[in-house]
Enzyme design. Structure first.
Site, PDB file in Angstrom:
ATOM      1  N   CYS A  25      20.410 -41.035  38.071  1.00 50.20           N
ATOM      2  CA  CYS A  25      20.390 -42.240  37.240  1.00 50.20           C
ATOM      3  C   CYS A  25      19.871 -43.431  38.057  1.00 50.20           C
ATOM      4  O   CYS A  25      18.713 -43.463  38.418  1.00 50.20           O
ATOM      5  CB  CYS A  25      21.764 -42.473  36.632  1.00 50.20           C
ATOM      6  SG  CYS A  25      21.732 -43.550  35.191  1.00 50.20           S
TER       7      CYS A  25
ATOM      8  N   HIS B 206      23.459 -36.964  34.190  1.00 43.79           N
ATOM      9  CA  HIS B 206      24.599 -36.991  35.111  1.00 43.79           C
ATOM     10  C   HIS B 206      25.266 -35.623  35.214  1.00 43.79           C
ATOM     11  O   HIS B 206      26.266 -35.375  34.531  1.00 43.79           O
ATOM     12  CB  HIS B 206      25.636 -38.003  34.620  1.00 43.79           C
ATOM     13  CG  HIS B 206      25.215 -39.428  34.815  1.00 43.79           C
ATOM     14  ND1 HIS B 206      25.460 -40.112  35.985  1.00 43.79           N
ATOM     15  CD2 HIS B 206      24.562 -40.286  34.006  1.00 43.79           C
ATOM     16  CE1 HIS B 206      24.977 -41.349  35.881  1.00 43.79           C
ATOM     17  NE2 HIS B 206      24.430 -41.478  34.689  1.00 43.79           N
TER      18      HIS B 206
ATOM     19  N   GLU C 258      27.192 -34.582  37.443  1.00 38.20           N
ATOM     20  CA  GLU C 258      28.547 -34.717  38.003  1.00 38.20           C
ATOM     21  C   GLU C 258      29.600 -34.918  36.919  1.00 38.20           C
ATOM     22  O   GLU C 258      30.790 -34.807  37.192  1.00 38.20           O
ATOM     23  CB  GLU C 258      28.596 -35.867  39.027  1.00 38.20           C
ATOM     24  CG  GLU C 258      28.595 -37.283  38.454  1.00 38.20           C
ATOM     25  CD  GLU C 258      27.207 -37.814  38.106  1.00 38.20           C
ATOM     26  OE1 GLU C 258      26.259 -37.006  38.022  1.00 38.20           O
ATOM     27  OE2 GLU C 258      27.082 -39.041  37.889  1.00 38.20           O
TER      28      GLU C 258
END
Lengths: 83, 210
Positions: B70, B180, B182
């Site tokens: 990002c 993302h 994660e």
């Protein structure tokens, strides 16, 4: 002798790079009744005061600033005015 | 990001302040998402000129794996560690939702846990994720197999050219991506599709998974 120069740096998107913000402004102008508006492209203006020994030296430093930070030359062009 | 890295590796990552000029020896450098320096000027522009980026650049040239997610991806393009630029989303709105990602290149440690062509789930949350590169750069990315992830099944949320969601550098040790991973690494996230990326990046893939 160094003196202070007043500079204006203009950064605009290169031709061919899509400008969604300019498009939105274009639409808003049309909705306000402004006829005959063609393409709108949004850019940035930086007013910078700087000390330099000559207008030429000031311009060279400003162009260096554009290359290193003020513009992303992948997508943007810049122009420098010194007075 | 720190929670995900800690849970997956079993070690807490070292956090580095942007004014640092040296990096500790490490297996993986992660530039996480969020917003940096107010994202003034352009997203990631000021972060890309932070003192620490000189050390990141040196690590990249030595082959250390670097992941930018990002705002981290924006920082990597702004610092020219990755080609192209991330512009305002074509729809002008901030997008925060789940998309589908196709693994475009699985022949890299970051993506070795996936199969080429596999489609995974992944969340996105950004305003400036619209990947742009001039035609010549785009062709060289495609010719060199540098596209890691593409938005799949019509889920391109931002107008990115060629549906690009993530790219490698030429050497393959730097990966930048807008989504993302994660945020999808444990069952409580409703899925673990992002986990294999970190396991690959940190050489933690089990033989069965690879």
């Amino acid at each position: 002798m160094a003196r202070t120069f007043n500079a204006r740096v203009t950064v605009t998107l290169k031709n061919g790079v899509l400008d969604p913000q300019g498009k939105a402004i274009e639409g808003a102008l049309a909705s306000l009744g402004f006829d005959g508006v063609g393409q709108v492209r949004q850019g940035k203006v930086f007013d910078i005061d700087l000390e330099a020994t000559s207008s030429k030296a000031a311009r060279a430093r400003l162009e260096d600033m554009c290359e290193k930070l003020l513009a992303n030359t992948v997508i943007e062009d810049y122009s420098v005015e010194v007075s | 990001m720190i929670a995900a890295l800690t849970k997956i590796s079993g070690n807490a990552p070292t956090r580095i302040w942007h004014t640092e000029t040296n990096l500790p020896g490490c297996d993986l450098i992660v530039i996480p998402g969020g917003f940096s320096h107010g994202d003034y000027l352009r997203s990631g522009a000021i972060a890309a000129r932070a003192p620490v980026m000189q050390a990141v650049r040196q690590a990249a040239s030595k082959g250390t794996r670097i992941l930018g997610v990002c705002n981290g991806f924006q920082t990597l393009t702004e610092s020219a560690l990755l080609p192209g630029a991330l512009m305002r989303n074509a729809g002008l709105t901030f997008v925060c939702k789940e998309v589908k990602l196709e693994i475009a290149n699985a022949d890299n440690p970051f993506t070795a846990g996936y199969k080429k062509g596999e489609v995974i789930r992944c969340p996105v949350a950004h305003h400036d994720g619209n990947y742009f590169a001039d035609p010549k750069t785009l062709k060289s990315l495609e010719d060199n197999d540098q596209v890691a992830f593409r938005y799949a099944e019509g889920t391109n949320p931002n107008g990115s050219l060629n549906d690009i969601a993530g790219i490698f550098n030429k050497a393959g040790n730097v990966l930048g991506m807008m989504p993302h991973p994660e945020n999808l690494v444990e069952p409580e996230h409703s899925g673990t599709d992002g986990r294999r990326l970190f396991e690959g990046a940190m050489n933690l893939l089990s033989k069965e998974a690879a």
